[in-house]
Design a protein around this motif. Structure first.
Motif, PDB file in Angstrom:
ATOM      1  N   GLU A 114      50.903 -61.326-111.365  1.00 55.87           N
ATOM      2  CA  GLU A 114      51.573 -60.264-111.856  1.00 55.87           C
ATOM      3  C   GLU A 114      52.912 -60.966-112.657  1.00 55.87           C
ATOM      4  O   GLU A 114      53.120 -61.650-113.055  1.00 55.87           O
ATOM      5  CB  GLU A 114      52.345 -59.654-110.183  1.00 55.87           C
ATOM      6  CG  GLU A 114      52.129 -59.261-109.491  1.00 55.87           C
ATOM      7  CD  GLU A 114      52.403 -58.984-107.939  1.00 55.87           C
ATOM      8  OE1 GLU A 114      54.141 -59.251-107.799  1.00 55.87           O
ATOM      9  OE2 GLU A 114      51.798 -58.996-107.556  1.00 55.87           O
ATOM     10  N   ILE A 115      53.354 -59.656-113.838  1.00 59.73           N
ATOM     11  CA  ILE A 115      54.073 -59.924-114.825  1.00 59.73           C
ATOM     12  C   ILE A 115      54.097 -59.079-114.836  1.00 59.73           C
ATOM     13  O   ILE A 115      54.426 -57.683-114.972  1.00 59.73           O
ATOM     14  CB  ILE A 115      53.528 -60.191-116.468  1.00 59.73           C
ATOM     15  CG1 ILE A 115      52.071 -61.698-116.585  1.00 59.73           C
ATOM     16  CG2 ILE A 115      54.169 -60.300-117.454  1.00 59.73           C
ATOM     17  CD1 ILE A 115      51.573 -61.794-117.248  1.00 59.73           C
ATOM     18  N   ARG A 116      56.315 -59.235-114.959  1.00 59.69           N
ATOM     19  CA  ARG A 116      57.248 -57.362-114.435  1.00 59.69           C
ATOM     20  C   ARG A 116      57.924 -58.021-115.343  1.00 59.69           C
ATOM     21  O   ARG A 116      58.810 -59.072-115.716  1.00 59.69           O
ATOM     22  CB  ARG A 116      57.914 -58.107-113.258  1.00 59.69           C
ATOM     23  CG  ARG A 116      57.285 -57.874-111.482  1.00 59.69           C
ATOM     24  CD  ARG A 116      57.747 -58.380-111.258  1.00 59.69           C
ATOM     25  NE  ARG A 116      56.625 -57.818-109.777  1.00 59.69           N
ATOM     26  CZ  ARG A 116      56.577 -56.872-108.612  1.00 59.69           C
ATOM     27  NH1 ARG A 116      56.890 -56.042-109.034  1.00 59.69           N
ATOM     28  NH2 ARG A 116      55.567 -57.175-107.674  1.00 59.69           N
ATOM     29  N   GLY A 117      58.539 -57.145-115.975  1.00 59.99           N
ATOM     30  CA  GLY A 117      59.833 -57.024-117.118  1.00 59.99           C
ATOM     31  C   GLY A 117      60.062 -55.530-117.807  1.00 59.99           C
ATOM     32  O   GLY A 117      58.850 -54.543-117.237  1.00 59.99           O
ATOM     33  N   ALA A 118      61.009 -55.178-118.534  1.00 58.17           N
ATOM     34  CA  ALA A 118      61.175 -54.157-119.476  1.00 58.17           C
ATOM     35  C   ALA A 118      60.440 -53.295-119.964  1.00 58.17           C
ATOM     36  O   ALA A 118      60.368 -52.261-120.085  1.00 58.17           O
ATOM     37  CB  ALA A 118      62.530 -54.381-119.504  1.00 58.17           C
ATOM     38  N   HIS A 119      60.053 -54.438-121.508  1.00 54.57           N
ATOM     39  CA  HIS A 119      59.247 -54.123-122.097  1.00 54.57           C
ATOM     40  C   HIS A 119      57.913 -55.422-122.413  1.00 54.57           C
ATOM     41  O   HIS A 119      58.671 -56.169-122.150  1.00 54.57           O
ATOM     42  CB  HIS A 119      60.208 -53.769-123.176  1.00 54.57           C
ATOM     43  CG  HIS A 119      61.007 -54.646-123.844  1.00 54.57           C
ATOM     44  ND1 HIS A 119      62.442 -54.299-123.312  1.00 54.57           N
ATOM     45  CD2 HIS A 119      61.295 -54.953-124.707  1.00 54.57           C
ATOM     46  CE1 HIS A 119      63.048 -55.654-123.651  1.00 54.57           C
ATOM     47  NE2 HIS A 119      62.600 -55.686-124.585  1.00 54.57           N
TER      48      HIS A 119
END
Length: 167
Positions: A114-119
């Motif tokens: 899983e990769i999470r971030g705002a942009h």
């Protein structure tokens, strides 16, 4: 932090007047060996392997058995002296050979791949941002070309907003 262990990784601390300080020091080095740039064979395994190789690690599952009982979600590493465990901490990440992906602990479970971030930024340019509103499908009408052009213009604007195509 207690006087006995470090605050984050629970590494054994040397004590004033302690005999055989090398034991505590070596234990701390062994745990650091598992914690720094960690690589595990698999994530979410509940039973220890029958013939582990010295230095191999696993992320223990939620219902551990055998020598791993009571160590749910920990990183288990095999040493010449037996199993050593690192308690999972929020934000801890490991490379999982079995998944060929990074696994990250969120405080409750290990998320694999899983990769999470705002942009997403590539080569210094934001290419993916927040999801844009839905685009209405053309519904027909007297001049279909006008509706098709409007739909295409909206799609192109969304792609530009995401940075997927240049303005």
């Amino acid at each position: 932090m207690s006087d006995q262990t470090s605050a984050r990784l629970g590494l054994p601390m040397l004590q004033i007047g302690q005999a055989q300080k090398e034991l505590s020091h070596n234990e701390a080095l062994t745990l650091l060996d598992f914690a720094v740039q960690p690589v595990v064979e698999a994530v979410g395994v509940d039973a220890p392997p029958s013939s582990p190789v010295v230095g191999a690690c696993w992320v223990v599952g939620s219902s551990p058995t055998g020598a791993w009982s009571g160590r749910a979600m920990a990183v288990a590493g095999w040493t010449s002296g037996g199993w050593r465990f690192l308690s999972a901490r929020e934000g801890m990440a490991v490379w999982s050979r079995g998944d060929t992906a990074v696994a990250r602990f969120d405080g409750v479970h290990w998320g694999v791949g899983e990769i999470r971030g705002a942009h997403l930024v590539l080569a210094g340019r934001a290419v993916v941002g927040a999801q844009q509103p839905a685009i209405a499908a053309p519904t027909g009408g007297a001049t279909v070309d006008v509706e098709a052009r409007a739909a295409l213009a909206t799609i192109l604007a969304a792609l530009r907003t995401h940075g997927l195509i240049a303005s």
